[in-house]
Design a protein around this motif. Structure first.
Motif, mmCIF file in Angstrom:
data_model
loop_
_atom_site.group_PDB
_atom_site.id
_atom_site.type_symbol
_atom_site.label_atom_id
_atom_site.label_comp_id
_atom_site.label_asym_id
_atom_site.label_seq_id
_atom_site.Cartn_x
_atom_site.Cartn_y
_atom_site.Cartn_z
ATOM 1 N N LEU A 298 -4.393 1.163 9.433
ATOM 2 C CA LEU A 298 -4.519 1.222 10.893
ATOM 3 C C LEU A 298 -5.309 0.037 11.424
ATOM 4 O O LEU A 298 -4.978 -0.528 12.472
ATOM 5 N N LEU A 299 -6.350 -0.367 10.717
ATOM 6 C CA LEU A 299 -7.107 -1.555 11.122
ATOM 7 C C LEU A 299 -6.246 -2.806 11.034
ATOM 8 O O LEU A 299 -6.243 -3.646 11.936
ATOM 9 N N ARG A 300 -5.515 -2.933 9.957
ATOM 10 C CA ARG A 300 -4.665 -4.113 9.747
ATOM 11 C C ARG A 300 -3.634 -4.268 10.864
ATOM 12 O O ARG A 300 -3.366 -5.370 11.340
ATOM 13 N N GLU A 301 -3.041 -3.126 11.285
ATOM 14 C CA GLU A 301 -1.968 -3.170 12.289
ATOM 15 C C GLU A 301 -2.476 -2.928 13.710
ATOM 16 O O GLU A 301 -1.689 -2.820 14.640
ATOM 17 N N LYS A 302 -3.813 -2.825 13.852
ATOM 18 C CA LYS A 302 -4.426 -2.647 15.178
ATOM 19 C C LYS A 302 -3.899 -1.409 15.907
ATOM 20 O O LYS A 302 -3.649 -1.434 17.113
ATOM 21 N N VAL A 303 -3.734 -0.333 15.152
ATOM 22 C CA VAL A 303 -3.390 0.965 15.739
ATOM 23 C C VAL A 303 -4.705 1.652 16.094
ATOM 24 O O VAL A 303 -5.462 2.055 15.221
ATOM 25 N N THR B 239 0.848 -1.194 0.000
ATOM 26 C CA THR B 239 0.000 0.000 0.000
ATOM 27 C C THR B 239 0.879 1.237 0.000
ATOM 28 O O THR B 239 2.106 1.164 0.096
ATOM 29 N N ARG B 240 0.231 2.401 -0.106
ATOM 30 C CA ARG B 240 0.983 3.645 -0.218
ATOM 31 C C ARG B 240 1.705 3.996 1.082
ATOM 32 O O ARG B 240 1.325 3.571 2.165
ATOM 33 N N SER B 241 2.736 4.819 0.956
ATOM 34 C CA SER B 241 3.717 5.016 2.016
ATOM 35 C C SER B 241 3.144 5.639 3.287
ATOM 36 O O SER B 241 2.371 6.596 3.236
ATOM 37 N N GLY B 242 3.565 5.099 4.425
ATOM 38 C CA GLY B 242 3.189 5.660 5.718
ATOM 39 C C GLY B 242 3.843 4.890 6.846
ATOM 40 O O GLY B 242 4.235 3.729 6.685
ATOM 41 N N VAL B 243 3.963 5.546 8.000
ATOM 42 C CA VAL B 243 4.597 4.962 9.182
ATOM 43 C C VAL B 243 3.784 5.336 10.405
ATOM 44 O O VAL B 243 3.269 6.465 10.499
ATOM 45 N N ALA B 244 3.665 4.423 11.351
ATOM 46 C CA ALA B 244 3.127 4.711 12.682
ATOM 47 C C ALA B 244 4.257 4.549 13.689
ATOM 48 O O ALA B 244 4.924 3.510 13.699
ATOM 49 N N VAL B 245 4.475 5.574 14.493
ATOM 50 C CA VAL B 245 5.560 5.567 15.476
ATOM 51 C C VAL B 245 4.942 5.593 16.870
ATOM 52 O O VAL B 245 4.199 6.533 17.204
ATOM 53 N N ARG B 246 5.249 4.582 17.657
ATOM 54 C CA ARG B 246 4.783 4.542 19.047
ATOM 55 C C ARG B 246 5.815 5.261 19.909
ATOM 56 O O ARG B 246 6.882 4.718 20.209
ATOM 57 N N ALA B 247 5.501 6.490 20.282
ATOM 58 C CA ALA B 247 6.379 7.331 21.083
ATOM 59 C C ALA B 247 6.043 7.161 22.560
ATOM 60 O O ALA B 247 5.015 6.554 22.912
ATOM 61 N N PRO B 248 6.887 7.689 23.464
ATOM 62 C CA PRO B 248 6.595 7.534 24.892
ATOM 63 C C PRO B 248 5.240 8.071 25.329
ATOM 64 O O PRO B 248 4.643 7.559 26.279
ATOM 65 N N GLU B 249 4.730 9.106 24.644
ATOM 66 C CA GLU B 249 3.492 9.751 25.080
ATOM 67 C C GLU B 249 2.353 9.602 24.082
ATOM 68 O O GLU B 249 1.366 10.342 24.142
ATOM 69 N N GLY B 250 2.453 8.643 23.172
ATOM 70 C CA GLY B 250 1.375 8.434 22.215
ATOM 71 C C GLY B 250 1.908 7.945 20.882
ATOM 72 O O GLY B 250 3.084 7.587 20.757
#
Length: 254
Positions: free
Chosen positions: A57-62, A32-43
């Motif tokens: 987001l659904l696929r990765e349960k974010v 799929t098209r480019s994107g990243v989810a980063v789990r930071a200390p505060e969110g």
């Protein structure tokens, strides 16, 4: 961090294409098209909001997104922005969007309805609540992380990569200016554009990406923004040690 999408602006498979990679059943040839989810200390924050953002987001349960930062404003990097509407509703305050001035202008134009004055006739949650925050090349704090913007060139268009800790994300790049290289020293992980084998006007090909790897010498490298010209298994078999194709859903510790 999770690589939500690792494909080109068309995605892979490409609509109507019957090449072996587009017809492949290998899940890591589906991009799929480019994107990243980063789990930071505060969110959790996103790098770019692709047109498949909801699906990613659904696929990765974010389940929650607290902010987004943007590399540039091409359609495959911003057109999932309305999917942040849910998170502004849940937080009861606007979702902050960090971007350069040119990206802000284009977001305001593409999503003009999101920046209209409040309308009492609309129910809560009908419109995204977004707050644009201008960034440049100076480091900034986000959800407990220090983010270092990286100047890159996407053809002739100035765009941003980002470094946090010892990870750098550099998609949609065809040239890294000399002044950026010192900011890429000491990396554990480099995620860098590699569209295909042959050179391209606005993206690194594999040879150009490997030249960056040779200069920067990160411990690990993942090649992203991958087209339908590169099969996951065949390409990985010929890449040097420590370098491999990224894939949707790849999780990277930092």
């Amino acid at each position: 961090m999770i690589l939500l999408g690792t494909g080109t602006s068309h995605g892979v498979p490409i609509i109507g294409c019957h090449c072996p990679i587009c017809l492949s059943g290998h899940p890591r040839n589906q991009r799929t098209r480019s994107g990243v989810a980063v789990r930071a200390p505060e969110g959790t924050f996103l790098i770019d909001t692709s047109p498949e953002l909801r699906i990613q987001l659904l696929r990765e349960k974010v389940e929650m997104v607290h902010a987004a930062i943007f590399t540039h404003s091409h359609a495959d990097h911003i057109f999932g922005l309305d999917d942040l509407r849910l998170f502004g509703y849940r937080m009861t305050h606007a979702v902050p969007l960090y971007c350069e001035e040119i990206v802000e202008r284009q977001i305001r134009a593409a999503f003009s309805y999101a920046f209209l004055p409040p309308n009492p006739e609309l129910h809560m949650g009908a419109l995204p609540k977004l707050e644009l925050r201008r960034i440049g090349l100076e480091p900034f704090e986000l959800l407990g992380l220090t983010i270092q913007p990286l100047r890159l060139l996407h053809g002739t268009l100035p765009v941003l990569g980002f470094r946090f800790g010892n990870v750098a994300f550099c998609t949609d790049v065809s040239e890294i200016p000399e002044e950026t290289y010192p900011l890429l020293e000491g990396l554990d992980v480099l995620i860098v554009d590699a569209l295909r084998e042959k050179p391209h006007a606005t993206h690194f090909g594999i040879p150009q990406a490997l030249a960056v790897v040779e200069r920067v010498r990160p411990r690990r490298t993942y090649l992203t923004h991958v087209s339908h010209h590169l099969d996951y298994e065949i390409t990985n078999a010929r890449l040097p040690e420590g370098v491999e194709l990224a894939y949707d859903g790849l999780r990277i510790e930092y």
